[in-house]
Design a protein around this motif. Structure first.
Motif, PDB file in Angstrom:
ATOM      1  N   THR A 180       9.354  -9.119   6.165  1.00 11.38           N
ATOM      2  CA  THR A 180       9.176 -10.226   5.224  1.00 11.38           C
ATOM      3  C   THR A 180       7.818 -10.302   4.552  1.00 11.38           C
ATOM      4  N   PRO A 181       6.687 -10.225   5.283  1.00 12.39           N
ATOM      5  CA  PRO A 181       5.390 -10.474   4.615  1.00 12.39           C
ATOM      6  C   PRO A 181       5.121  -9.479   3.498  1.00 12.39           C
TER       7      PRO A 181
ATOM      8  N   GLY B 294       5.102 -17.570  12.373  1.00 10.99           N
ATOM      9  CA  GLY B 294       6.505 -17.805  12.647  1.00 10.99           C
ATOM     10  C   GLY B 294       7.156 -16.567  13.229  1.00 10.99           C
TER      11      GLY B 294
ATOM     12  N   HIS C   3       2.166 -17.218   8.333  1.00  8.38           N
ATOM     13  CA  HIS C   3       2.520 -15.811   8.526  1.00  8.38           C
ATOM     14  C   HIS C   3       3.957 -15.753   9.045  1.00  8.38           C
ATOM     15  N   ASP C   4       4.835 -15.115   8.299  1.00  2.45           N
ATOM     16  CA  ASP C   4       6.260 -15.128   8.639  1.00  2.45           C
ATOM     17  C   ASP C   4       6.680 -13.785   9.227  1.00  2.45           C
TER      18      ASP C   4
ATOM     19  N   ARG D 171       9.512 -13.750  11.262  1.00  5.02           N
ATOM     20  CA  ARG D 171      10.835 -14.036  11.792  1.00  5.02           C
ATOM     21  C   ARG D 171      11.803 -12.914  11.424  1.00  5.02           C
TER      22      ARG D 171
ATOM     23  N   ALA E  77       6.943 -24.114   6.207  1.00 11.76           N
ATOM     24  CA  ALA E  77       6.991 -22.653   6.290  1.00 11.76           C
ATOM     25  C   ALA E  77       5.722 -22.164   6.979  1.00 11.76           C
ATOM     26  N   PRO E  78       5.834 -21.202   7.879  1.00  7.11           N
ATOM     27  CA  PRO E  78       4.644 -20.707   8.564  1.00  7.11           C
ATOM     28  C   PRO E  78       3.729 -19.959   7.600  1.00  7.11           C
TER      29      PRO E  78
ATOM     30  N   ARG F 206      14.981 -11.124   7.820  1.00  6.89           N
ATOM     31  CA  ARG F 206      14.557 -11.389   6.460  1.00  6.89           C
ATOM     32  C   ARG F 206      14.025 -10.119   5.824  1.00  6.89           C
TER      33      ARG F 206
END
Length: 474
Positions: free
Chosen positions: A452-453, A426, A114-115, A117, A111-112, A120
């Protein structure tokens, strides 16, 4: 001797299946069965066994047979017997299990850090308290038939709640009888095409989810790309696609490039469907989330007999709640139900009842309003970070939805994605959503999801993004 049950939940904590089979006397068979239960872990150390009189009655054996079996197992150390404590499984070291060589699992990407993507929603914002309260109310009010085999069309309570909500919030024209519940958009595609309700070839937008195209390909459906521009899909070109009798669109917010389908093009696709007997599939994946524009109603409202409206709660609530819906033309309801089968096999009836109560109580609307404000703040933070650190790159398609598209200088997409990976970031390249047969000019870009974050991690994710972007003049 046939298999027998020890039905002594109040005495040993759970039911135990004893297989009284094989050669030997009844006493020998019972001893072997009890040893096997201990070896296999079905009787764990400290488990209290029923008194021998009770076990004898349960198994249809003589009391002396069970008493002798207990005595021998005590003598062997399998059981212990103390006055006042009854007979229990002994606390003895279990034999070590033979070492097993683990099978090599397929490698999964880490999993990155920082997401960013797309696709999400903010998992931390799921309305747990309100959802739990709705679940309790729904279960208390549920009729007895709700706990039997599920209706493949979906619970009446949910279809009625959705009909009201979709009409009020999305401009959908429907009755509960035209709604079929499914587990999400992918499930709907499998039912419509894998179930033989609709056939290809199917026109799709030149940019979209490859996962959806793969579902169609697996169902034997050839997809034909439809060009896009700043006004959305060029629906006027449908008349020039021979054999195509269906089109899949994201008219409220084109995925992933952003922007609603232009009113004239909405009218054009309806005219095309009416003239040629075609069908329009409307993917309304995030229609509730708009920020700087007036709401765009569902395309289905223009012609309920030519448009299949598809939605789910994967963006509005969570992809973990496996619930979606199809609002169908009347003539397609029967074929879809036939493809689905006689019983509901995908969408939990209990979740359906909970969602119905969640909508009817007003909690769904309140949750949408709260998340709309939250995602708008996230989008504004993204725009501010770009303006401060990369003013040469502007986010586009941000009037609605949970993601933005960053247009990059030609030839820089691959290097930017690689730089982002070095930053532990990511995100998705725009080219990853392009139809393999698309003929329109390709553009370099990034699809950045800002939902997401967590709040405390979002600032660092934006800093990593800005460090990865190409400099001016690249």
């Amino acid at each position: 001797m046939a298999e027998s049950w020890v039905n002594s939940a109040e005495r040993i904590g759970s039911d135990l299946l004893l297989e009284l089979t094989g050669p030997g006397s009844r006493r020998a068979v019972l001893i072997r069965a009890l040893r096997d239960a201990v070896r296999e872990g079905r009787l764990t150390p400290g488990t209290r066994l029923p008194p021998y009189r009770s076990l004898a009655a349960d198994l249809g054996l003589a009391r002396n047979t069970v008493a002798d079996a207990y005595a021998e197992l005590v003598a062997e150390g399998w059981l212990t017997a103390r006055q006042g404590s009854g007979t229990q499984v002994a606390h003895r070291a279990a034999p070590a299990a033979p070492a097993r060589v683990p099978k090599k699992a397929p490698a999964r990407p880490d999993a990155p850090e920082h997401d960013l993507r797309q696709g999400r929603p903010d998992a931390g914002s799921f309305p747990r308290t309100a959802w739990l309260a709705a679940s309790r109310r729904a279960l208390n009010a549920a009729p007895n038939d709700a706990f039997g085999p599920g209706d493949p069309q979906g619970r009446t309570e949910l279809r009625r709640a959705l009909a009201g909500y979709l009409s009020r919030a999305r401009g959908v024209r429907c009755s509960p009888e035209r709604i079929v519940i499914c587990s999400g958009f992918a499930h709907a595609l499998r039912l419509l095409f894998g179930g033989g309700v609709l056939r290809g070839p199917l026109a799709v937008e030149s940019y979209g989810l490859g996962f959806h195209r793969s579902i169609l390909t697996a169902a034997g459906v050839r997809t034909v790309p439809l060009a896009l521009d700043e006004h959305g899909a060029r629906t006027g070109e449908l008349t020039g696609l021979p054999g195509v009798r269906g089109v899949l669109l994201t008219p409220a917010h084109q995925f992933p490039t952003g922007g609603p389908l232009h009113p004239r093009r909405r009218t054009a696709v309806i005219d095309w469907a009416r003239t040629g007997g075609g069908v329009v599939l409307e993917d309304d994946y995030d229609g509730e989330f708009r920020y700087d524009r007036e709401p765009v109603g569902a395309l289905q409202g223009l012609d309920p007999d030519r448009v299949v409206h598809l939605g789910s709660v994967s963006k509005s609530l969570s992809p973990a709640v496996r619930l979606g819906w199809m609002v169908l033309p009347g003539h397609l309801v029967g074929p879809v139900l036939a493809a689905k089968g006689e019983r509901e096999a995908w969408a939990s009836v209990l979740d359906q009842l909970t969602l119905a109560e969640f909508i009817e109580s007003g909690h769904y609307d309140r949750h949408i309003r709260r998340m709309r404000q939250r995602y708008r703040r996230r989008r504004d933070q993204l725009a501010a970070a770009l303006a401060a650190h990369a003013p040469h790159i502007a986010p586009t398609g941000v009037a609605a939805g949970l993601h933005a598209v960053l247009r990059l200088p030609p030839g820089t997409e691959r290097s930017t994605v690689k730089a982002a990976a070095w930053q532990g970031l990511g995100l998705d390249p725009l080219s990853g959503f392009r139809h393999p047969a698309a003929t329109m000019p390709s553009e370099d870009g990034l699809v950045v999801g800002y939902a997401t974050p967590s709040d405390h991690a979002y600032g660092a994710a934006l800093e990593a993004l800005c460090r990865a972007l190409p400099p001016p003049g690249a």
